[in-house]
Design a protein around this motif. Structure first.
Motif, PDB file in Angstrom:
ATOM      1  N   PHE A   1      13.563   2.218 -10.108  1.00 43.01           N
ATOM      2  CA  PHE A   1      13.533   4.644  -9.630  1.00 43.01           C
ATOM      3  C   PHE A   1      14.514   4.162  -8.124  1.00 43.01           C
ATOM      4  O   PHE A   1      13.903   2.902  -7.699  1.00 43.01           O
ATOM      5  CB  PHE A   1      13.153   4.952 -10.411  1.00 43.01           C
ATOM      6  CG  PHE A   1      12.588   5.052 -11.579  1.00 43.01           C
ATOM      7  CD1 PHE A   1      13.769   5.795 -12.451  1.00 43.01           C
ATOM      8  CD2 PHE A   1      11.709   4.730 -12.098  1.00 43.01           C
ATOM      9  CE1 PHE A   1      13.793   5.787 -13.727  1.00 43.01           C
ATOM     10  CE2 PHE A   1      11.574   4.372 -12.940  1.00 43.01           C
ATOM     11  CZ  PHE A   1      12.702   4.629 -14.417  1.00 43.01           C
ATOM     12  N   PRO A   2      14.680   5.050  -7.631  1.00 42.45           N
ATOM     13  CA  PRO A   2      15.792   5.282  -6.001  1.00 42.45           C
ATOM     14  C   PRO A   2      13.910   5.371  -5.465  1.00 42.45           C
ATOM     15  O   PRO A   2      13.292   5.767  -5.886  1.00 42.45           O
ATOM     16  CB  PRO A   2      15.951   6.308  -6.024  1.00 42.45           C
ATOM     17  CG  PRO A   2      16.444   6.997  -7.396  1.00 42.45           C
ATOM     18  CD  PRO A   2      15.834   5.992  -8.438  1.00 42.45           C
ATOM     19  N   ALA A   3      14.245   4.671  -4.481  1.00 44.24           N
ATOM     20  CA  ALA A   3      12.824   4.731  -3.097  1.00 44.24           C
ATOM     21  C   ALA A   3      13.169   6.345  -3.054  1.00 44.24           C
ATOM     22  O   ALA A   3      14.071   7.167  -3.122  1.00 44.24           O
ATOM     23  CB  ALA A   3      13.147   4.126  -1.921  1.00 44.24           C
ATOM     24  N   LEU A   4      11.805   6.725  -2.806  1.00 41.59           N
ATOM     25  CA  LEU A   4      11.154   7.751  -3.014  1.00 41.59           C
ATOM     26  C   LEU A   4      10.371   7.753  -1.431  1.00 41.59           C
ATOM     27  O   LEU A   4       9.900   7.180  -1.116  1.00 41.59           O
ATOM     28  CB  LEU A   4      10.336   8.474  -3.832  1.00 41.59           C
ATOM     29  CG  LEU A   4      11.085   8.433  -5.172  1.00 41.59           C
ATOM     30  CD1 LEU A   4       9.599   9.223  -6.250  1.00 41.59           C
ATOM     31  CD2 LEU A   4      12.156   9.692  -4.997  1.00 41.59           C
ATOM     32  N   PHE A   5      11.095   8.608  -1.032  1.00 38.21           N
ATOM     33  CA  PHE A   5      10.635   8.686   0.781  1.00 38.21           C
ATOM     34  C   PHE A   5       9.724   9.963   1.696  1.00 38.21           C
ATOM     35  O   PHE A   5      10.104  11.190   0.699  1.00 38.21           O
ATOM     36  CB  PHE A   5      11.742   8.672   1.923  1.00 38.21           C
ATOM     37  CG  PHE A   5      12.775   7.436   1.409  1.00 38.21           C
ATOM     38  CD1 PHE A   5      12.518   6.776   2.860  1.00 38.21           C
ATOM     39  CD2 PHE A   5      13.286   7.336   1.214  1.00 38.21           C
ATOM     40  CE1 PHE A   5      12.909   5.530   2.760  1.00 38.21           C
ATOM     41  CE2 PHE A   5      14.164   5.698   0.584  1.00 38.21           C
ATOM     42  CZ  PHE A   5      13.951   5.251   1.687  1.00 38.21           C
ATOM     43  N   PHE A   6       8.869   9.933   1.461  1.00 37.84           N
ATOM     44  CA  PHE A   6       8.006  11.084   1.674  1.00 37.84           C
ATOM     45  C   PHE A   6       8.031  11.362   3.609  1.00 37.84           C
ATOM     46  O   PHE A   6       7.244  11.159   4.206  1.00 37.84           O
ATOM     47  CB  PHE A   6       6.125  10.158   1.754  1.00 37.84           C
ATOM     48  CG  PHE A   6       6.338   9.731   0.312  1.00 37.84           C
ATOM     49  CD1 PHE A   6       5.937   8.638  -0.626  1.00 37.84           C
ATOM     50  CD2 PHE A   6       5.277  10.940   0.190  1.00 37.84           C
ATOM     51  CE1 PHE A   6       6.481   8.567  -1.330  1.00 37.84           C
ATOM     52  CE2 PHE A   6       4.605  10.495  -1.512  1.00 37.84           C
ATOM     53  CZ  PHE A   6       5.664   9.115  -2.421  1.00 37.84           C
ATOM     54  N   HIS A   7       7.964  12.274   3.368  1.00 38.05           N
ATOM     55  CA  HIS A   7       8.966  13.448   5.086  1.00 38.05           C
ATOM     56  C   HIS A   7       7.280  14.131   4.983  1.00 38.05           C
ATOM     57  O   HIS A   7       6.838  15.082   5.104  1.00 38.05           O
ATOM     58  CB  HIS A   7       9.704  14.589   4.743  1.00 38.05           C
ATOM     59  CG  HIS A   7      10.985  13.073   4.614  1.00 38.05           C
ATOM     60  ND1 HIS A   7      12.612  13.678   5.303  1.00 38.05           N
ATOM     61  CD2 HIS A   7      11.159  12.209   4.185  1.00 38.05           C
ATOM     62  CE1 HIS A   7      13.061  12.851   5.282  1.00 38.05           C
ATOM     63  NE2 HIS A   7      12.930  11.901   4.364  1.00 38.05           N
TER      64      HIS A   7
ATOM     65  N   SER B   1       7.045   4.812   1.547  1.00 38.14           N
ATOM     66  CA  SER B   1       8.083   5.418   0.319  1.00 38.14           C
ATOM     67  C   SER B   1       7.534   4.424  -0.961  1.00 38.14           C
ATOM     68  O   SER B   1       6.831   3.717  -0.667  1.00 38.14           O
ATOM     69  CB  SER B   1       9.199   4.361   0.766  1.00 38.14           C
ATOM     70  OG  SER B   1       9.714   3.265   1.401  1.00 38.14           O
ATOM     71  N   ILE B   2       8.116   4.940  -2.003  1.00 35.61           N
ATOM     72  CA  ILE B   2       7.417   4.372  -3.066  1.00 35.61           C
ATOM     73  C   ILE B   2       8.487   3.985  -3.991  1.00 35.61           C
ATOM     74  O   ILE B   2       9.240   4.818  -3.724  1.00 35.61           O
ATOM     75  CB  ILE B   2       6.695   4.973  -3.538  1.00 35.61           C
ATOM     76  CG1 ILE B   2       5.398   5.385  -2.637  1.00 35.61           C
ATOM     77  CG2 ILE B   2       6.698   4.790  -4.893  1.00 35.61           C
ATOM     78  CD1 ILE B   2       4.115   5.783  -3.589  1.00 35.61           C
ATOM     79  N   VAL B   3       8.766   2.778  -4.370  1.00 37.45           N
ATOM     80  CA  VAL B   3       9.476   2.063  -5.638  1.00 37.45           C
ATOM     81  C   VAL B   3       8.986   1.672  -6.215  1.00 37.45           C
ATOM     82  O   VAL B   3       7.924   0.721  -6.628  1.00 37.45           O
ATOM     83  CB  VAL B   3      10.566   0.907  -4.513  1.00 37.45           C
ATOM     84  CG1 VAL B   3      11.200   1.338  -5.937  1.00 37.45           C
ATOM     85  CG2 VAL B   3      11.438   1.738  -3.432  1.00 37.45           C
TER      86      VAL B   3
END
Lengths: 805, 207
Positions: A172-178, A161-163
């Motif tokens: 910003f909301p955490a971005l989860f890399f699927h 993830s990247i915040v």
């Protein structure tokens, strides 16, 4: 001057006109609005997880876009792109509409080469960031990004993830890399493996989608990975940061909208301005102990005053804000791993902000405040610039030249005191070449007052003795054949030892090889192969059973032997050094675990005494068994630190320079380091255990040792102060103690009584009652370590087969 | 007191040292196998979210040190377990023989309300090693499981990911059933505060 906050460039006037075709390559147009931004890079299947439930996850694209520079700026094609014209955005798939195909296309482009075409897409919504979890989709000019918190996929957390944190203090909301769903990541990962036979990303970890995002950004801006908190990447950190803190990027105080600027200026004019402005490490290295102690105390104090992290003014605003967000709060409640994740993440920030705090910690007001506070118990030492000196020398590693200078050239007798040697090793550690000699003194194989000749004679007899002990099993064919009870026991021991030796420090070169055929065809490892060092390890551990006939092999012992053997690479020498080490470690391995319990109980009391607030919290979390320190205490942090650090730590502990149980102060230092996170985020035993377990590999040894030393001095003075107050010594008084448990007493009763005793402790300090000092605590002032009392009835296990061991 | 609305299933893995407890857990949760796991010291756990009959549950799988000597500290994490997995190595006779005492030890320390109905699952691991090395016949293992109240039995290879998923699916199912049963009867066991010294009585001395 620190970089000022600048509002984002107005995006309105800076879109590319979709009908405009002033580029040398063709432009794909897609929308009806007639205006757009260049989609430089994008990645699909990047999710926002708004709730703990997987079905609420929102798939989207993360994208790097370029908007047209404002017309007032002359467009020079050779100019690097101004970061304020770049937007980092996340858009849900559902919001992309007709541009979807363009996104998919750009996602699948080869990012290794510059794009041959320009792809224009509708501009993303410019988010103010004020409600990050409300509207989900967002974009931010790259120039406004302060940092990225990057968490690659790892054990127990299977999406990276990247915040994104803005300079304005928003998160910003955490971005989860699927990654498993993302076609481009799969392709890039494959290509990488194919090309380099290396599936790993730049960081040496497994390649994942987030690596690409960092790569995009690095093309346009400076991306600086924090040396301190590896998950934090600073975007274009200011020059001031780099100047003030050398190569160690830190959270820029301007991120907090200059809230600390005044304070920083104020302290900047003080006497110790130079020290304050220096890198933290330099302060630590050059400061006098009194100063360090003071520092630890002040840090402690400012932490205690903050009721929790959320209200801590020193916490970067973006963290505070995120943690307060109701969505995040409920996420924390519902979702253990999320809470742990946040805890760890917040710790990363706290780590940085601590540096920041170091700037203001030295204010006179703080010092005044401290005198009135609970720690007023301790005399407040003068802190003057003149006091900051001299310590750098103490922490210099002992090299062979220095070591040799201590010994008489002809007699080989020590010409300084053993204490002086211990002091040097405690503070500086040994150079590898010194270890072969120094460890034999530290581990009590050689007496400090011996001559060269005496030592040579001693070692000769020790070698003979090792051969004799080894012969006891080596030559005992019936035992080795497994005959009778003794034979069965021996075989069982051999199997246990073998199993563990084959999984001990195999990453260390001397233990890595498997090219020697196994000597025993019946062994479970006969098909795998072994190497001479593994075989030596097994023999030494088997021989130790002949030396100490009551203990038997216990898991962890191979961990203790490996570094010693690796240093000496001589079985007889290593064996006797190991015997010396086991003198103090034996209690960790007793059948009834009384030694481990005793240490955990002592640690419990130490925390009660030194940090009753934290202790109360741990009690609420049902964690005062301190089981989460079990591993650290059992094998002396062997699993927490890298190899070289383990050697350095152990030799320091072996000196007993301050305390025979200094390893418990190291535990306290680790705990204190993570105090805020534990207090704020960890409410259950399992959470605490997981958090502490996962510190493995992240603990910085030097600062931990410094902290432990400072804590020891504070401990010592707490006891002295208490004694003064009570007119100690008053042996045999009926004064109730926090815990009057003796090592082997049933502590269940002690726990109940101590709970009440300590409940009042915080106040008791103020009221003048002072803390109660138990025997165990007092024992920690001793420079002797605790040995297992050899009792004649300690015969269990000797030569017989225990039912289950 | 707990605000955790989610179903958390606590699973404890027990068995002799070196039978592959850590490997099984990592294979199931992370789909990874490493030949270089170190001997587990103390205890650790991993969590995994799974769907059991359309219910999303979190499995918290506890991996423990295999040496018996350390089990006396087990009470700290056995409490509240919903299922216990007993693991042995099919190529190691002794690891099979100790299953019973692992089970007993667990029941003593976790003291579930109804010991007879508490779910255990038995796993025979390392079936990849090869038939000629195998020392515990499947029949014998199954007979044991039958005698203990028809315990579910799986033969697995954590190394080659054989049967691991299947075994844990059953473990999850049993744990969920147990958790739901507990909800009716309330929290099991006494509300003993976990204390490291509380059980110093006769733990290791079963030896």
């Amino acid at each position: 001057m620190p970089e000022e906050y600048t509002p984002p460039a107005s995006p309105t006037a800076s879109f590319y006109d979709l009908s405009e075709d002033d580029e040398e390559y063709s432009t794909i147009t897609h929308t009806s609005t007639g205006r757009g931004v260049k989609l430089l890079y994008t990645k699909s299947k990047v999710y926002v997880h708004p709730t703990p439930s997987a079905k609420d996850n929102i798939p989207g694209f993360i994208a790097l876009m370029q908007q047209k520079p404002p017309t007032s700026v002359a467009a020079d094609p050779s100019d690097p792109v101004n970061p304020s014209n770049l937007l980092l955005a996340w858009l849900p798939e559902s919001a992309i509409g007709t541009a979807y195909d363009t996104y998919v296309k750009v996602d699948l482009l080869d990012t290794g080469t510059p794009p041959k075409q320009t792809y224009l897409v509708p501009p993303p919504p410019i988010s103010s960031g004020s409600s990050p979890l409300g509207s989900y989709s967002f974009s931010i000019p790259v120039s406004q990004i302060y940092s990225l918190l990057v968490r690659p996929p790892s054990l127990g957390w299977w999406w990276g993830s990247i915040v994104i944190n803005s300079r304005g203090g928003d998160s910003f909301p955490a971005l989860f890399f699927h990654d498993s769903e993302c076609a481009s990541t799969i392709a890039q990962s494959k290509a990488r493996t194919k090309k380099n036979f290396d599936p790993f990303g730049e960081s040496g970890e497994l390649f994942w989608g987030g690596d690409e995002v960092l790569r995009w950004l690095k093309r346009f801006v400076k991306v600086e990975r924090s040396q301190v908190e590896k998950t934090v990447y600073l975007i274009d950190p200011s020059k001031d940061d780099l100047l003030s803190f050398g190569q160690r990027p830190v959270i820029d105080s301007t991120a907090g909208k200059n809230r600390d600027a005044a304070a920083a200026n104020a302290s900047g004019s003080g006497d110790f301005a130079a020290a304050v402005m220096d890198p933290f490490t330099k302060v630590i290295k050059s400061a006098r102990w009194s100063l360090l102690e003071q520092f630890a105390k002040v840090t402690q104090f400012s932490r205690q005053t903050a009721t929790n992290m959320l209200d801590n003014p020193n916490l970067p605003p973006q963290v505070r804000k995120l943690l307060k967000n109701p969505d995040v709060v409920s996420l924390q409640d519902d979702f253990d791993s999320a809470r742990l994740y946040l805890a760890r993440w917040a710790m990363g920030i706290a780590e940085q902000s601590e540096r920041e705090r170091a700037k203001i910690v030295w204010k006179r007001e703080d010092m005044m405040e401290m005198e009135d506070s609970a720690v007023g118990e301790f005399e407040i030492l003068d802190i003057e610039a003149g006091n900051i000196r001299g310590d750098g020398d103490r922490r210099r590693v002992v090299d062979l030249k220095e070591w040799n200078s201590w010994w008489n050239k002809s007699t080989g007798r020590l010409e300084i005191t053993a204490d002086e040697v211990k002091e040097r090793i405690f503070h500086g550690g040994c150079e590898p070449a010194v270890r072969k000699e120094a460890w034999l003194f530290l581990l009590e194989v050689y007496p400090w007052d011996s001559t060269k000749d005496e030592r040579a004679a001693l070692m000769n007899s020790r070698r003979d003795e090792y051969v004799r002990l080894k012969g006891k099993w080596w030559d005992d064919v019936s035992r080795r054949e497994g005959e009778g009870e003794a034979g069965e026991y021996w075989r069982d021991q051999k199997n246990r030892i073998e199993k563990d030796v084959h999984r001990t420090d195999r990453n260390i070169p001397i233990f890595a090889g498997e090219d020697t055929p196994h000597p025993d065809p019946d062994s479970q490892y006969s098909t795998i192969g072994t190497n001479v060092h593994l075989e030596q390890m097994k023999d030494m551990l088997l021989t130790y059973n002949e030396y100490n006939t009551t203990l038997g092999y216990v898991q962890g012992m191979s961990d203790l032997l490996a570094p010693i053997y690796a240093v000496f690479q001589d079985d007889a020498v290593a064996f006797w050094a190991f015997v010396g080490f086991m003198e103090r470690m034996e209690r960790n391995f007793l059948r009834d675990q009384s030694g481990m319990r005793a240490q955990l109980v002592t640690l419990d009391q130490l925390v009660q005494l030194m940090d009753p607030v934290l202790w109360k919290h741990l009690e609420k979390a049902e964690s005062t068994n301190f089981f989460f320190f079990f591993r650290m205490i059992l094998v002396w942090y062997k699993r927490e630190f890298e190899w070289d650090d383990v050697l350095r730590l152990w030799e320091g502990l072996w000196t007993n320079y301050l305390s025979g149980q200094f390893h418990l102060f190291v535990a306290l230092a680790v705990l204190e380091r993570h105090r805020a996170v534990i207090m704020d985020h960890l409410q259950h035993f399992d959470e605490v255990l997981k958090y502490i377990n996962e510190l493995s590999g992240t603990i910085e040894l030097n600062s931990t040792l410094i902290r432990a030393e400072a804590l020891f001095y504070k401990f010592q003075r707490t006891i002295e102060a208490s004694d003064r107050r009570h007119g100690f010594p008053s042996p045999g008084t009926a004064r109730p103690m926090v815990r009057l448990t003796h090592r082997r007493t049933d502590s269940s009763t002690a726990t109940t009584s101590s709970t009440t005793a300590t409940a009042n402790k915080g106040k008791a300090v103020d009221k003048g009652d002072g803390p109660e000092i138990t025997d165990q605590l007092r024992e920690m002032l001793s420079r002797d370590y605790v040995r297992v009392e050899k009792k004649p009835e300690d015969e269990e296990g000797k030569g017989k087969t225990p039912a289950r061991e | 007191m707990s605000s955790r609305k989610k179903v958390l299933l606590k699973v404890i893995i027990l068995g002799d040292s070196g039978v592959g407890k850590t490997s099984l857990m990592n294979q199931y949760v992370n789909k990874k196998f490493s030949a270089s796991y170190k001997a587990t010291i103390g205890a650790d756990f991993l969590t995994k979210e799974v769907l059991v009959d359309d219910r999303l549950v979190t499995m918290q799988i506890w991996d423990t040190a295999g040496q018996e000597r350390f089990q006396s500290l087990g009470v700290a994490f056995y409490r509240g377990a919903d299922c216990c997995v007993l693991v042995y190595d099919v190529n190691n006779q002794k690891s099979f023989e100790t299953l019973d005492s692992w089970r007993d030890e667990f029941l003593i320390q976790a003291s579930p309300r109804d010991a007879d109905s508490f779910p255990f699952v038995v796993i025979g691991n390392k079936i990849d090693v090869g038939d000629n090395k195998r020392l515990v016949p499947q029949k014998r293992a199954m007979a044991f499981c039958q005698s203990k109240g028809n315990l579910p039995y799986f033969e697995t290879s954590a190394k080659e990911a054989i049967n691991v998923e299947q075994a844990f699916e059953v473990i999850a199912r049993h744990a969920l059933a147990q958790e739901e049963a507990e909800e009716y009867t309330g929290d099991f066991g006494s509300s003993t505060i976990v204390d490291i010294g509380a059980d110093s009585g006769d733990d290791g001395c079963a030896c």
